[in-house]
Design a protein around this motif. Structure first.
Motif, PDB file in Angstrom:
ATOM      1  N   LEU A   1       0.830  -1.189   0.000  1.00 41.95           N
ATOM      2  CA  LEU A   1       0.000   0.000   0.000  1.00 41.95           C
ATOM      3  C   LEU A   1       0.872   1.249   0.000  1.00 41.95           C
ATOM      4  CD1 LEU A   1      -2.842  -0.762   2.597  1.00 41.95           C
ATOM      5  CD2 LEU A   1      -2.942  -0.952   0.096  1.00 41.95           C
ATOM      6  N   ALA A   2       0.517   2.210  -0.838  1.00 43.91           N
ATOM      7  CA  ALA A   2       1.095   3.551  -0.782  1.00 43.91           C
ATOM      8  C   ALA A   2      -0.017   4.495  -0.339  1.00 43.91           C
ATOM      9  CB  ALA A   2       1.643   3.958  -2.145  1.00 43.91           C
ATOM     10  N   PHE A   3       0.332   5.601   0.293  1.00 47.08           N
ATOM     11  CA  PHE A   3      -0.677   6.510   0.833  1.00 47.08           C
ATOM     12  C   PHE A   3      -0.553   7.862   0.144  1.00 47.08           C
ATOM     13  CE2 PHE A   3       0.147   3.256   3.952  1.00 47.08           C
ATOM     14  CZ  PHE A   3      -1.132   2.828   4.253  1.00 47.08           C
ATOM     15  N   HIS A   4      -1.631   8.247  -0.593  1.00 50.29           N
ATOM     16  CA  HIS A   4      -1.615   9.441  -1.418  1.00 50.29           C
ATOM     17  C   HIS A   4      -2.601  10.481  -0.887  1.00 50.29           C
ATOM     18  CE1 HIS A   4       0.928   8.116  -4.900  1.00 50.29           C
ATOM     19  NE2 HIS A   4       0.715   6.958  -4.291  1.00 50.29           N
ATOM     20  N   HIS A   5      -2.231  11.730  -1.065  1.00 49.06           N
ATOM     21  CA  HIS A   5      -2.978  12.859  -0.516  1.00 49.06           C
ATOM     22  C   HIS A   5      -4.370  12.974  -1.129  1.00 49.06           C
ATOM     23  CE1 HIS A   5      -4.139  17.149  -0.144  1.00 49.06           C
ATOM     24  NE2 HIS A   5      -3.572  17.022   1.041  1.00 49.06           N
ATOM     25  N   ALA A   6      -5.337  13.408  -0.307  1.00 46.82           N
ATOM     26  CA  ALA A   6      -6.687  13.717  -0.773  1.00 46.82           C
ATOM     27  C   ALA A   6      -7.223  14.875   0.056  1.00 46.82           C
ATOM     28  CB  ALA A   6      -7.603  12.510  -0.654  1.00 46.82           C
ATOM     29  N   ASP A   7      -8.028  15.721  -0.557  1.00 51.98           N
ATOM     30  CA  ASP A   7      -8.670  16.833   0.141  1.00 51.98           C
ATOM     31  C   ASP A   7      -9.797  16.277   0.998  1.00 51.98           C
ATOM     32  OD1 ASP A   7     -10.164  19.045   0.948  1.00 51.98           O
ATOM     33  OD2 ASP A   7      -9.959  20.078  -0.962  1.00 51.98           O
ATOM     34  N   PRO A   8      -9.809  16.553   2.319  1.00 52.11           N
ATOM     35  CA  PRO A   8     -10.870  16.014   3.172  1.00 52.11           C
ATOM     36  C   PRO A   8     -12.280  16.408   2.719  1.00 52.11           C
ATOM     37  CG  PRO A   8      -9.102  16.909   4.520  1.00 52.11           C
ATOM     38  CD  PRO A   8      -8.813  17.308   3.108  1.00 52.11           C
TER      39      PRO A   8
ATOM     40  N   ALA B   1      -5.454   9.880  -7.083  1.00 52.50           N
ATOM     41  CA  ALA B   1      -4.456   9.964  -8.161  1.00 52.50           C
ATOM     42  C   ALA B   1      -3.488  11.109  -7.928  1.00 52.50           C
ATOM     43  CB  ALA B   1      -5.150  10.129  -9.507  1.00 52.50           C
ATOM     44  N   ASP B   2      -3.569  11.758  -6.762  1.00 47.97           N
ATOM     45  CA  ASP B   2      -2.650  12.841  -6.420  1.00 47.97           C
ATOM     46  C   ASP B   2      -1.240  12.268  -6.282  1.00 47.97           C
ATOM     47  OD1 ASP B   2      -1.153  14.824  -4.793  1.00 47.97           O
ATOM     48  OD2 ASP B   2      -3.102  15.804  -4.596  1.00 47.97           O
ATOM     49  N   PRO B   3      -0.224  12.912  -6.870  1.00 46.88           N
ATOM     50  CA  PRO B   3       1.136  12.358  -6.791  1.00 46.88           C
ATOM     51  C   PRO B   3       1.781  12.480  -5.412  1.00 46.88           C
ATOM     52  CG  PRO B   3       1.167  14.461  -7.929  1.00 46.88           C
ATOM     53  CD  PRO B   3      -0.273  14.103  -7.726  1.00 46.88           C
ATOM     54  N   ARG B   4       1.252  13.345  -4.551  1.00 42.54           N
ATOM     55  CA  ARG B   4       1.841  13.504  -3.222  1.00 42.54           C
ATOM     56  C   ARG B   4       1.629  12.240  -2.396  1.00 42.54           C
ATOM     57  NH1 ARG B   4      -1.044  19.061  -1.716  1.00 42.54           N
ATOM     58  NH2 ARG B   4      -2.564  18.112  -3.138  1.00 42.54           N
ATOM     59  N   GLN B   5       2.686  11.802  -1.728  1.00 43.31           N
ATOM     60  CA  GLN B   5       2.684  10.504  -1.070  1.00 43.31           C
ATOM     61  C   GLN B   5       3.425  10.586   0.258  1.00 43.31           C
ATOM     62  OE1 GLN B   5       4.257   7.466  -3.620  1.00 43.31           O
ATOM     63  NE2 GLN B   5       4.440   5.948  -1.994  1.00 43.31           N
ATOM     64  N   ARG B   6       3.002   9.761   1.226  1.00 50.55           N
ATOM     65  CA  ARG B   6       3.685   9.681   2.516  1.00 50.55           C
ATOM     66  C   ARG B   6       3.909   8.220   2.873  1.00 50.55           C
ATOM     67  NH1 ARG B   6       1.870  14.218   6.923  1.00 50.55           N
ATOM     68  NH2 ARG B   6       3.664  13.278   7.943  1.00 50.55           N
ATOM     69  N   GLY B   7       4.998   7.971   3.602  1.00 50.03           N
ATOM     70  CA  GLY B   7       5.268   6.641   4.109  1.00 50.03           C
ATOM     71  C   GLY B   7       4.433   6.364   5.338  1.00 50.03           C
ATOM     72  N   ILE B   8       4.235   5.103   5.648  1.00 51.23           N
ATOM     73  CA  ILE B   8       3.338   4.731   6.735  1.00 51.23           C
ATOM     74  C   ILE B   8       3.795   5.272   8.080  1.00 51.23           C
ATOM     75  CG2 ILE B   8       4.470   2.479   7.074  1.00 51.23           C
ATOM     76  CD1 ILE B   8       1.668   1.383   7.779  1.00 51.23           C
ATOM     77  N   ASN B   9       5.099   5.358   8.308  1.00 55.53           N
ATOM     78  CA  ASN B   9       5.580   5.805   9.608  1.00 55.53           C
ATOM     79  C   ASN B   9       5.546   7.312   9.785  1.00 55.53           C
ATOM     80  OD1 ASN B   9       6.365   3.325  11.091  1.00 55.53           O
ATOM     81  ND2 ASN B   9       7.618   2.991   9.275  1.00 55.53           N
ATOM     82  N   SER B  10       5.124   8.047   8.759  1.00 59.17           N
ATOM     83  CA  SER B  10       4.925   9.486   8.901  1.00 59.17           C
ATOM     84  C   SER B  10       3.460   9.822   9.146  1.00 59.17           C
ATOM     85  CB  SER B  10       5.415  10.219   7.641  1.00 59.17           C
ATOM     86  OG  SER B  10       4.593   9.924   6.532  1.00 59.17           O
ATOM     87  N   LEU B  11       2.617   8.807   9.241  1.00 60.62           N
ATOM     88  CA  LEU B  11       1.196   9.007   9.510  1.00 60.62           C
ATOM     89  C   LEU B  11       0.910   8.851  10.998  1.00 60.62           C
ATOM     90  CD1 LEU B  11      -0.199   6.842   6.574  1.00 60.62           C
ATOM     91  CD2 LEU B  11      -0.115   9.347   6.658  1.00 60.62           C
TER      92      LEU B  11
END
Length: 204
Positions: free
Chosen positions: A82-89, A112-122
């Motif tokens: 799983l990758a985690f990509h940004h979305a507007d709430p 489909a937003d290219p901005r992404q975060r790793g799991i340990n930054s959540l």
């Protein structure tokens, strides 16, 4: 007496989840969202991975619109990670309003937003459940996406918060060595702190 296996439980609990409809479902989602909002605010959770509802899972539209932080949606990669990509709430998971979206091979809406975060930054992952028990064990759809993701986390962050209807609770779930337990479970009927020995704590 033999206890049911995961496949048997999954079939029964998916049917139970889908059977909840109409006004009872509407009321259950409102109650669930209110409890989830109190929990996430009380724990000061800002960067949260949510999900777009599928197969009768509880929709979180109201909670998403009131969330005072960042929302990241899971994207299933070809290698089953799983990758985690940004979305507007304000628009996340809305088929009509979400500006950057895609549908994966399972028919689930992804960002489909290219901005992404790793799991340990959540701060937390909101995880839809097929079934659960009071000890924090979860039954998913069977692909193991969240188990693999949670196996990568360090310490207690991000928190693993299961989201389900109260009717999906069972007394006992079979557990495999690779299954990752939950920290909290939020339903329309209460909140379970699975890390506490006392188990269930009811929300007002």
């Amino acid at each position: 007496m033999l206890k049911p296996d995961k496949a048997t439980l999954r079939k029964a609990l998916r049917s139970r989840r889908k059977a909840l409809g109409g006004f009872p479902r509407f009321l259950a989602i409102r109650q669930l969202e209110a409890r989830l909002e109190r929990l996430t605010r009380g724990l000061s959770l800002t960067a949260v991975a949510a999900y777009c509802a599928f197969d009768g899972e509880p929709e979180l539209d109201g909670w998403l619109q009131r969330h005072r932080g960042q929302i990241w949606l899971p994207r299933v990669l070809p290698d089953h990670r799983l990758a985690f990509h940004h979305a507007d709430p304000l628009t996340a998971c809305s088929q009509r309003r979400m500006p950057r979206q895609r549908t994966n091979r399972f028919g689930i809406t992804e960002s489909a937003d290219p901005r992404q975060r790793g799991i340990n930054s959540l701060d937390a992952l909101l995880i839809p459940l097929v079934g659960f028990d009071a000890r924090g064990n979860r039954l998913g759809m069977g692909a193991g996406f969240y188990d693999r993701a949670l196996a990568q986390r360090r310490g207690r962050r991000p928190l693993a918060i299961g989201v389900a209807f109260g009717c999906q609770e069972v007394e006992w779930l079979p557990v495999d060595p690779w299954d990752q337990p939950l920290d909290y479970i939020v339903t329309d009927t209460g909140v379970i702190d699975a890390r506490a020995s006392t188990g269930r704590t009811e929300s007002s």
